[in-house]
Design an enzyme around this catalytic site. Structure first.
Site, PDB file in Angstrom:
ATOM      1  N   PRO A 117      83.420 -28.645  17.814  1.00 33.34           N
ATOM      2  CA  PRO A 117      81.966 -28.441  17.933  1.00 33.34           C
ATOM      3  C   PRO A 117      81.168 -29.537  17.223  1.00 33.34           C
ATOM      4  CG  PRO A 117      83.067 -26.365  17.423  1.00 33.34           C
ATOM      5  CD  PRO A 117      84.123 -27.435  17.390  1.00 33.34           C
ATOM      6  N   ARG A 257      73.420 -37.613  62.726  1.00 36.85           N
ATOM      7  CA  ARG A 257      72.029 -37.208  62.517  1.00 36.85           C
ATOM      8  C   ARG A 257      71.068 -38.157  63.231  1.00 36.85           C
ATOM      9  NH1 ARG A 257      68.433 -33.222  61.479  1.00 36.85           N
ATOM     10  NH2 ARG A 257      66.669 -33.969  60.245  1.00 36.85           N
ATOM     11  N   GLN A 326      71.054 -38.667  49.085  1.00 33.51           N
ATOM     12  CA  GLN A 326      69.864 -39.278  49.682  1.00 33.51           C
ATOM     13  C   GLN A 326      70.043 -39.471  51.190  1.00 33.51           C
ATOM     14  OE1 GLN A 326      67.250 -39.707  47.838  1.00 33.51           O
ATOM     15  NE2 GLN A 326      65.920 -40.736  49.303  1.00 33.51           N
ATOM     16  N   GLU A 353      86.418 -37.950  27.833  1.00 32.02           N
ATOM     17  CA  GLU A 353      87.307 -39.017  27.309  1.00 32.02           C
ATOM     18  C   GLU A 353      86.461 -40.148  26.709  1.00 32.02           C
ATOM     19  OE1 GLU A 353      91.013 -39.960  28.903  1.00 32.02           O
ATOM     20  OE2 GLU A 353      91.267 -38.036  29.903  1.00 32.02           O
TER      21      GLU A 353
HETATM   22  C1  LIG Z   1      83.806 -30.431  30.967  1.00 40.93           C
HETATM   23  C2  LIG Z   1      84.330 -31.077  29.741  1.00 40.93           C
HETATM   24  C3  LIG Z   1      85.700 -31.185  29.560  1.00 40.93           C
HETATM   25  C4  LIG Z   1      86.205 -31.772  28.385  1.00 40.93           C
HETATM   26  N1  LIG Z   1      87.568 -31.794  28.176  1.00 40.93           N
HETATM   27  C5  LIG Z   1      88.039 -32.172  26.961  1.00 40.93           C
HETATM   28  C6  LIG Z   1      89.427 -31.995  26.637  1.00 40.93           C
HETATM   29  O1  LIG Z   1      90.221 -31.558  27.462  1.00 40.93           O
HETATM   30  N2  LIG Z   1      89.848 -32.323  25.385  1.00 40.93           N
HETATM   31  C7  LIG Z   1      88.993 -32.815  24.441  1.00 40.93           C
HETATM   32  O2  LIG Z   1      89.448 -33.081  23.339  1.00 40.93           O
HETATM   33  N3  LIG Z   1      87.679 -32.991  24.724  1.00 40.93           N
HETATM   34  C8  LIG Z   1      87.186 -32.675  25.954  1.00 40.93           C
HETATM   35  N4  LIG Z   1      85.839 -32.822  26.245  1.00 40.93           N
HETATM   36  C9  LIG Z   1      84.942 -33.323  25.189  1.00 40.93           C
HETATM   37  C10 LIG Z   1      84.306 -34.663  25.509  1.00 40.93           C
HETATM   38  O3  LIG Z   1      85.252 -35.687  25.369  1.00 40.93           O
HETATM   39  C11 LIG Z   1      83.071 -34.797  24.572  1.00 40.93           C
HETATM   40  O4  LIG Z   1      82.082 -33.917  25.079  1.00 40.93           O
HETATM   41  C12 LIG Z   1      82.559 -36.213  24.518  1.00 40.93           C
HETATM   42  O5  LIG Z   1      83.479 -37.044  23.862  1.00 40.93           O
HETATM   43  C13 LIG Z   1      81.195 -36.299  23.820  1.00 40.93           C
HETATM   44  O6  LIG Z   1      81.160 -35.597  22.619  1.00 40.93           O
HETATM   45  P1  LIG Z   1      79.942 -34.591  22.354  1.00 40.93           P
HETATM   46  O7  LIG Z   1      79.846 -33.687  23.516  1.00 40.93           O
HETATM   47  O8  LIG Z   1      80.128 -33.987  21.011  1.00 40.93           O
HETATM   48  O9  LIG Z   1      78.642 -35.516  22.358  1.00 40.93           O
HETATM   49  P2  LIG Z   1      78.036 -36.318  21.118  1.00 40.93           P
HETATM   50  O10 LIG Z   1      79.108 -37.091  20.435  1.00 40.93           O
HETATM   51  O11 LIG Z   1      77.211 -35.395  20.316  1.00 40.93           O
HETATM   52  O12 LIG Z   1      77.086 -37.348  21.892  1.00 40.93           O
HETATM   53  C14 LIG Z   1      75.767 -37.027  22.333  1.00 40.93           C
HETATM   54  C15 LIG Z   1      75.114 -38.306  22.839  1.00 40.93           C
HETATM   55  O13 LIG Z   1      75.031 -39.266  21.785  1.00 40.93           O
HETATM   56  C16 LIG Z   1      75.634 -40.478  22.186  1.00 40.93           C
HETATM   57  N5  LIG Z   1      76.260 -41.140  21.038  1.00 40.93           N
HETATM   58  C17 LIG Z   1      77.046 -40.587  20.075  1.00 40.93           C
HETATM   59  N6  LIG Z   1      77.439 -41.525  19.192  1.00 40.93           N
HETATM   60  C18 LIG Z   1      76.921 -42.705  19.623  1.00 40.93           C
HETATM   61  C19 LIG Z   1      76.948 -44.040  19.138  1.00 40.93           C
HETATM   62  N7  LIG Z   1      77.669 -44.392  18.059  1.00 40.93           N
HETATM   63  N8  LIG Z   1      76.278 -44.991  19.822  1.00 40.93           N
HETATM   64  C20 LIG Z   1      75.569 -44.679  20.954  1.00 40.93           C
HETATM   65  N9  LIG Z   1      75.497 -43.428  21.451  1.00 40.93           N
HETATM   66  C21 LIG Z   1      76.169 -42.457  20.801  1.00 40.93           C
HETATM   67  C22 LIG Z   1      76.673 -40.067  23.221  1.00 40.93           C
HETATM   68  O14 LIG Z   1      77.041 -41.151  24.052  1.00 40.93           O
HETATM   69  C23 LIG Z   1      75.927 -38.971  23.964  1.00 40.93           C
HETATM   70  O15 LIG Z   1      75.079 -39.528  24.924  1.00 40.93           O
HETATM   71  C24 LIG Z   1      85.320 -32.289  27.423  1.00 40.93           C
HETATM   72  C25 LIG Z   1      83.936 -32.199  27.623  1.00 40.93           C
HETATM   73  C26 LIG Z   1      83.444 -31.587  28.760  1.00 40.93           C
HETATM   74  C27 LIG Z   1      81.945 -31.450  28.922  1.00 40.93           C
END
Ligand SMILES: Cc1cc2nc3c(=O)[nH]c(=O)nc-3n(C[C@H](O)[C@H](O)[C@H](O)COP(=O)(O)OP(=O)(O)OC[C@H]3O[C@@H](n4cnc5c(N)ncnc54)[C@H](O)[C@@H]3O)c2cc1C
Length: 368
Positions: A117, A257, A326, A353
């Site tokens: 989280p 279409r 589109q 990833e």
């Molecule tokens: C459907 C789904 C399946 C997934 N499956 C897996 C899985 O099987 N195993 C697993 O381990 N994880 C999994 N994930 C997790 C996924 O890899 C993370 O959601 C992702 O790495 C982003 O982390 P976060 O959601 O905490 O976003 P955050 O890290 O909070 O990022 C939020 C925003 O801030 C930006 N940001 C953060 N740090 C920086 C920086 N240094 N510079 C610029 N921008 C930045 C990000 O690019 C993003 O736009 C899954 C996620 C989803 C939604």
């Protein structure tokens, strides 16, 4: 030949359920059954462990063709590789024998538990802990966003074993669904890939034998990152497949279409859009295939290429699927046609990833 085989299988046994799987947000069991029946659910497993021994490019082609029909279903071969690659790259012979056989047979799936989280892009900030107790490790914590959680039997779990060392204090373990203390959250309600279950995984005093550690203590984060170098290419493959599905559909639609007394495909404005879509897709495909070859050869510039392929192909997939909507006009915006699903499905490839911002950080640090 591989592409033709997988495309025929996907069109006959996976595509017919894709809309329902999305609409009902249910696991694509038909796809799993069809993939297992043809030994395509985890083609990357080496032959010595009972697998098909497909190389990285062949694995990409399988994922691409499944994603062209149903992105959710393509998470089956893709995440089986993601979950098991840490064992293949760094695991002991005993771990490989124990866990890769059932995966290759289709008796078990493998998930990958890195994110938490409060630890997404900054994965090294994880809090899940493993504490040594004699011949056992005891795991406590929460992993979030875990693809195929609850469906998979096996989980590669990264956990902190030495909190003073940050990324060098993280170790990797194989945890089984049936281990006492493992449980799952409710499935997330998502924008796309609705057929692929994404859930939290909880570890409540999960006691596992010490030989379930993958590699040496403290090498888990390095293994997790090395894994992503290879598997980001499979996300690129997924993006290519989704984009190809949308392009193929739009190509057919514009010939049927009619507006202004002729097929809309006769208008140059429409033709130019299709030309751009095909051009970008092919550029993404060539980059992905060249990254796959580097993955197979373990080239020194793999980290750059894995990130570049994932980033470029997913951005291109988002553009192509949006353009496909589109080209179908108002019809494209409805669930009566598959392109809106493809547009929703494409979005995740820019996020997981490592988000595409993170890919750019990785590329900048590893410029060729
Ligand atoms: C459907 C789904 C399946 C997934 N499956 C897996 C899985 O099987 N195993 C697993 O381990 N994880 C999994 N994930 C997790 C996924 O890899 C993370 O959601 C992702 O790495 C982003 O982390 P976060 O959601 O905490 O976003 P955050 O890290 O909070 O990022 C939020 C925003 O801030 C930006 N940001 C953060 N740090 C920086 C920086 N240094 N510079 C610029 N921008 C930045 C990000 O690019 C993003 O736009 C899954 C996620 C989803 C939604």
């Amino acid at each position: 030949m591989l592409r033709e085989t997988v495309r025929a299988l996907a069109e006959a046994k996976i595509a017919p359920f894709a809309a329902a799987v999305d609409e009902e947000a249910r696991f694509p069991q038909e796809a799993l059954d069809a993939l297992v029946a043809s030994d395509l659910q985890a083609v990357h497993v080496p032959e010595e462990y009972g697998g098909a021994g497909a190389d990285a490019l062949a694995t990409v082609i399988v994922i691409e063709e499944v994603a062209r029909a149903c992105a959710s279903s393509s998470l089956i071969p893709a995440v089986n590789k993601l979950g098991s690659l840490p064992v293949i790259l760094s695991g002991s012979e005993a771990l490989k024998k124990k866990y890769l056989g059932p995966l290759a047979k289709g008796d078990a799936m493998f998930s990958y538990c890195l994110s938490e989280p409060d630890a997404g892009s900054d994965a090294a900030g994880m809090k899940t802990k493993a504490v040594r107790d004699g011949d056992f490790w005891v795991l406590n914590g929460v992993k979030r966003w875990i693809t195929n959680a609850g469906v998979s039997e096996y989980y590669t779990v990264m956990a902190v074993t030495d909190p003073t060392k940050r990324s060098k204090g993280i170790s990797a373990f194989v945890v089984e669904k049936s281990d006492e203390g493992v449980s799952f959250g409710a499935p997330e309600k998502k924008l796309g890939i609705k057929g692929s279950p994404t859930r939290e995984v909880y570890f409540d005093n999960v006691r596992i034998p010490a030989d379930r550690m993958i590699g040496e203590e403290g090498t888990g984060f390095a293994t997790a990152m090395k894994t992503l170098d290879h598997t980001r290419i499979t996300i690129a493959a997924q993006a290519l497949g989704i984009a190809q599905g949308a392009l193929d559909y739009a190509k057919g639609y514009v010939q049927e279409r009619k507006q202004f007394g002729k097929p809309i495909g006769d208008f140059q404005g429409v033709q130019f859009m299709l030309a751009d879509m095909a051009m970008k897709l092919e550029a993404a495909r060539q980059l992905t295939y060249s990254a796959a070859a580097k993955s197979e050869r373990l080239d020194g510039d793999l980290t750059f290429f894995g990130a570049a392929a994932k980033c470029f192909a997913s951005d291109v997939a988002m553009e192509i699927t949006t353009d496909a909507v589109q080209l179908l006009g108002g019809y494209g915006y409805t669930r009566d046609y598959p392109v809106e699903r493809m547009m929703r499905d494409a979005k995740i490839t820019q996020i997981y990833e490592g988000t595409n911002q993170v890919q750019r950080i990785v590329m900048a640090r590893n410029l060729p």
